[in-house]
Design a protein around this motif. Structure first.
Motif, short mmCIF file in Angstrom:
data_model
loop_
_atom_site.label_atom_id
_atom_site.label_comp_id
_atom_site.label_asym_id
_atom_site.label_seq_id
_atom_site.Cartn_x
_atom_site.Cartn_y
_atom_site.Cartn_z
N ALA A 141 -13.68 -1.54 0.84
CA ALA A 141 -13.95 -2.31 -0.37
C ALA A 141 -12.67 -2.98 -0.86
O ALA A 141 -11.57 -2.67 -0.40
N ASP A 142 -12.84 -3.88 -1.79
CA ASP A 142 -11.69 -4.47 -2.47
C ASP A 142 -12.04 -4.57 -3.95
O ASP A 142 -13.19 -4.43 -4.34
N GLY A 143 -11.03 -4.77 -4.75
CA GLY A 143 -11.29 -4.84 -6.18
C GLY A 143 -10.09 -5.32 -6.95
O GLY A 143 -9.06 -5.70 -6.39
N ASP A 144 -10.24 -5.29 -8.28
CA ASP A 144 -9.21 -5.73 -9.20
C ASP A 144 -9.19 -4.77 -10.38
O ASP A 144 -10.16 -4.69 -11.13
N ASP A 145 -8.12 -4.00 -10.50
CA ASP A 145 -7.97 -3.06 -11.61
C ASP A 145 -6.86 -3.54 -12.53
O ASP A 145 -5.68 -3.47 -12.17
N GLU A 146 -7.23 -4.03 -13.69
CA GLU A 146 -6.27 -4.48 -14.70
C GLU A 146 -5.25 -5.44 -14.11
O GLU A 146 -4.05 -5.30 -14.32
N GLY A 147 -5.74 -6.42 -13.36
CA GLY A 147 -4.88 -7.44 -12.79
C GLY A 147 -4.23 -7.10 -11.47
O GLY A 147 -3.53 -7.91 -10.88
N VAL A 148 -4.43 -5.89 -10.99
CA VAL A 148 -3.86 -5.48 -9.70
C VAL A 148 -4.98 -5.50 -8.66
O VAL A 148 -5.93 -4.73 -8.74
N GLU A 149 -4.84 -6.43 -7.71
CA GLU A 149 -5.84 -6.52 -6.66
C GLU A 149 -5.54 -5.51 -5.56
O GLU A 149 -4.38 -5.26 -5.24
N TRP A 150 -6.59 -4.93 -4.98
CA TRP A 150 -6.44 -3.95 -3.91
C TRP A 150 -7.52 -4.16 -2.87
O TRP A 150 -8.57 -4.72 -3.16
N GLU A 151 -7.23 -3.72 -1.66
CA GLU A 151 -8.18 -3.84 -0.56
C GLU A 151 -8.00 -2.64 0.37
O GLU A 151 -6.88 -2.25 0.68
N VAL A 152 -9.12 -2.05 0.77
CA VAL A 152 -9.09 -0.90 1.68
C VAL A 152 -9.57 -1.38 3.05
O VAL A 152 -10.60 -2.05 3.16
N ASP A 153 -8.82 -1.03 4.10
CA ASP A 153 -9.21 -1.38 5.46
C ASP A 153 -10.45 -0.59 5.87
O ASP A 153 -10.71 0.50 5.37
N ASP A 154 -11.20 -1.15 6.81
CA ASP A 154 -12.33 -0.43 7.39
C ASP A 154 -11.82 0.83 8.06
O ASP A 154 -10.68 0.89 8.54
N PHE A 155 -12.66 1.86 8.13
CA PHE A 155 -12.29 3.08 8.83
C PHE A 155 -13.48 3.57 9.65
O PHE A 155 -14.63 3.27 9.32
N GLN A 156 -13.17 4.30 10.73
CA GLN A 156 -14.18 4.67 11.71
C GLN A 156 -14.04 6.13 12.12
O GLN A 156 -12.96 6.69 12.07
N ASN B 82 -9.17 5.24 13.37
CA ASN B 82 -8.10 4.37 12.89
C ASN B 82 -6.86 5.17 12.53
O ASN B 82 -6.90 6.39 12.37
N ASP B 83 -5.73 4.49 12.38
CA ASP B 83 -4.46 5.13 12.04
C ASP B 83 -4.56 5.85 10.71
O ASP B 83 -5.14 5.35 9.75
N GLY B 84 -3.98 7.05 10.65
CA GLY B 84 -3.98 7.82 9.42
C GLY B 84 -5.27 8.56 9.14
O GLY B 84 -5.41 9.21 8.10
N ASN B 85 -6.23 8.49 10.04
CA ASN B 85 -7.53 9.13 9.86
C ASN B 85 -7.61 10.29 10.85
O ASN B 85 -7.81 10.08 12.04
N ASP B 86 -7.44 11.51 10.35
CA ASP B 86 -7.43 12.68 11.23
C ASP B 86 -8.82 13.20 11.56
O ASP B 86 -8.98 14.04 12.44
N GLY B 87 -9.86 12.73 10.85
CA GLY B 87 -11.20 13.23 11.08
C GLY B 87 -11.41 14.57 10.40
O GLY B 87 -10.60 15.01 9.58
#
Length: 165
Positions: A74-89, A117-122
């Protein structure tokens, strides 16, 4: 990743050869809505599963299963700060059990979901299922939970189809 898929293919081919008269291959596809800890970082997920179920009793089947789950970030905007999360599998690998009550099918999948994906240990996963049987096709509703860390889990409510092959 390619080696893992190749090993899984060899495993399934070997199982089909050893149990060709005693069981059934199943192929499942599903879509879901993330809930709980991941509902803010993923909009929806898709998945596919393959397994081999052999009969323990007239209405009970068990066997190995594996699949693929893709969560769209997902992506979003919290109080003017935009963020985006990469897909994960994840690649869930485990055991499946089904009880076929005629028109009603209930089941449970248990195992380990390998993070792709990187950083995803399952983590450990479980998926209770219930659905309607229409000959070689089951319409399934399920809940999947993957315990990624002590205080974080990936949960999703799914609907999908299981085909007997």
């Amino acid at each position: 990743m390619k080696k893992l898929i190749l090993l899984f293919g060899i495993f399934l081919f070997g199982m089909q050869s050893s149990f060709s008269q005693d069981g059934d291959f199943i192929l499942g596809v599903n879509v879901g809505l993330p809930v709980g800890d991941v509902e803010d970082i993923s909009n929806f997920n898709v998945g596919a599963d393959i397994g081999y179920l052999f009969g323990l009793a007239e209405i009970v089947k068990v066997g190995p299963t594996a699949g693929y789950m893709h969560f769209f970030g997902a992506d979003g905007d919290d109080e003017g700060v935009e963020w985006e999360v990469d897909d994960f599998q994840f690649i869930p690998v485990g055991a499946a059990g089904r009880v076929d009550l005629g028109f009603l099918v209930v089941g449970l999948d248990l195992g380990y979901a390998i993070g792709v994906n990187d950083g995803n240990d399952g983590g450990f996963f479980y998926r209770p299922k219930a659905g309607f049987s229409l000959a070689m096709l089951n319409i399934i509703a399920s809940y999947t939970n993957i315990n990624v860390e002590d205080n974080f889990s990936v949960g999703t409510f799914n609907v999908g189809l299981e085909f007997g092959l």
